[in-house]
Scaffold this active site. Sequence first.
Site, PDB file in Angstrom:
ATOM      1  N   VAL A 297       0.961  -1.399   0.193  1.00 19.09           N
ATOM      2  CA  VAL A 297       0.352   0.380   0.199  1.00 19.09           C
ATOM      3  C   VAL A 297       1.152   1.374  -0.409  1.00 19.09           C
ATOM      4  CG1 VAL A 297      -2.399  -1.109   0.819  1.00 19.09           C
ATOM      5  CG2 VAL A 297      -0.476   0.051   2.495  1.00 19.09           C
TER       6      VAL A 297
ATOM      7  N   THR B 205       4.402   7.221 -10.317  1.00 18.20           N
ATOM      8  CA  THR B 205       3.279   6.994 -11.274  1.00 18.20           C
ATOM      9  C   THR B 205       2.028   6.627 -10.693  1.00 18.20           C
ATOM     10  OG1 THR B 205       3.771   5.337 -12.941  1.00 18.20           O
ATOM     11  CG2 THR B 205       4.107   7.697 -14.080  1.00 18.20           C
TER      12      THR B 205
ATOM     13  N   THR C 240      -1.495  -6.433 -15.155  1.00 19.66           N
ATOM     14  CA  THR C 240      -2.092  -5.407 -15.989  1.00 19.66           C
ATOM     15  C   THR C 240      -1.610  -4.794 -17.112  1.00 19.66           C
ATOM     16  OG1 THR C 240      -1.169  -3.613 -14.933  1.00 19.66           O
ATOM     17  CG2 THR C 240      -3.089  -4.188 -13.454  1.00 19.66           C
TER      18      THR C 240
ATOM     19  N   HIS D 252       4.648  -4.292 -21.527  1.00 16.47           N
ATOM     20  CA  HIS D 252       4.507  -3.582 -20.900  1.00 16.47           C
ATOM     21  C   HIS D 252       5.729  -1.851 -20.194  1.00 16.47           C
ATOM     22  CE1 HIS D 252       3.377  -0.336 -18.005  1.00 16.47           C
ATOM     23  NE2 HIS D 252       3.811  -0.531 -16.470  1.00 16.47           N
TER      24      HIS D 252
ATOM     25  N   GLY E  82      -0.555   1.358  -4.292  1.00 12.82           N
ATOM     26  CA  GLY E  82      -1.501   0.454  -3.913  1.00 12.82           C
ATOM     27  C   GLY E  82      -2.459   1.277  -3.075  1.00 12.82           C
TER      28      GLY E  82
END
Length: 303
Positions: free
Chosen positions: A8, A226, A141, A173, A12
């Site tokens: 996190v 980012t 992702t 990516h 996160g």
Amino acid sequence: MKLGIIGVGRVGSQVLTDVQYLNVFNEIVLIDSDENVATGEAMDHLHSQGIGVTNHINIYAGTYKDLKDADVIVIAASTKTDTSIPDRTALAKANTVIIKEITTRIGEVTTDALLVIISNPVDAMTYIASKYYPESKVIGTGTLLETSRFKTLIANHYNIDPKSVEGFVIGEHGAHAVPLWSKTRIHGIALEEYEQLSGNHKIDKNEITEAIDSVSFDVFHQKGWTNAAISKITVLLIKSLVLNERSIFPLSTRNEDIAYSLPVLVGKEGIIQRLDISIDNQEAKDLTTAKQFIRNTIEQHYN
């Protein structure tokens, strides 16, 4: 519905902020190597629930045992980054160890949850995760973020809404992302025809292709990190999974000895089908280069 978020930090915590507005989870457990960070994020987000702008969700710092009945687990954990790194692969050595440990520990309490991998380099990390957790439930992702950037860059050129651009990116990516210009349309209209109809000047495809990855480092170097865009596309993916929308996204999934992005049909059970689409000769060459780059990253940092 229960969501787990592991790691996190800036990404996160942004996912936590955005995912509350989906109104599909009634429980969110946070896990971080720094328990104080997880506890603090849980309290901070809980404090917003008293003013009616977010849903009433049980958000708390927990342990891996709390993931035993999770529906989706987002893995955003990473070694520390700074703007001096040359590219995402600089994180591979440390993050390989982190992802191996995380997925192993998850597998000890559940193999039912869907894993959404954000940690970079995401293709290599998706492959690593799939070695320790059921492959069909491990989804990176991938180039979903590049796809959003691709559509936005094209839309900016034509001064239109990015949602009117139909197109996507496959491969890696990173710098070896492969935009599929051969399949790009403006609301179903070929680019050349749209330019004639609208009076817009010809788009510079090479400039857009180069910008897809470079703009991310513009953000990284100017902001220091980012998190906004990657969070939004992660939440989009999560929503599709838990609502079983059977969406097709360009996502990173394991394919033999590597993981890379192709259009993938996903649903509540995870990966339903990878779509090995036809592409033109140059795109095929670029995809081969991307796959070899990912393969080299994996071989250097995992054995």
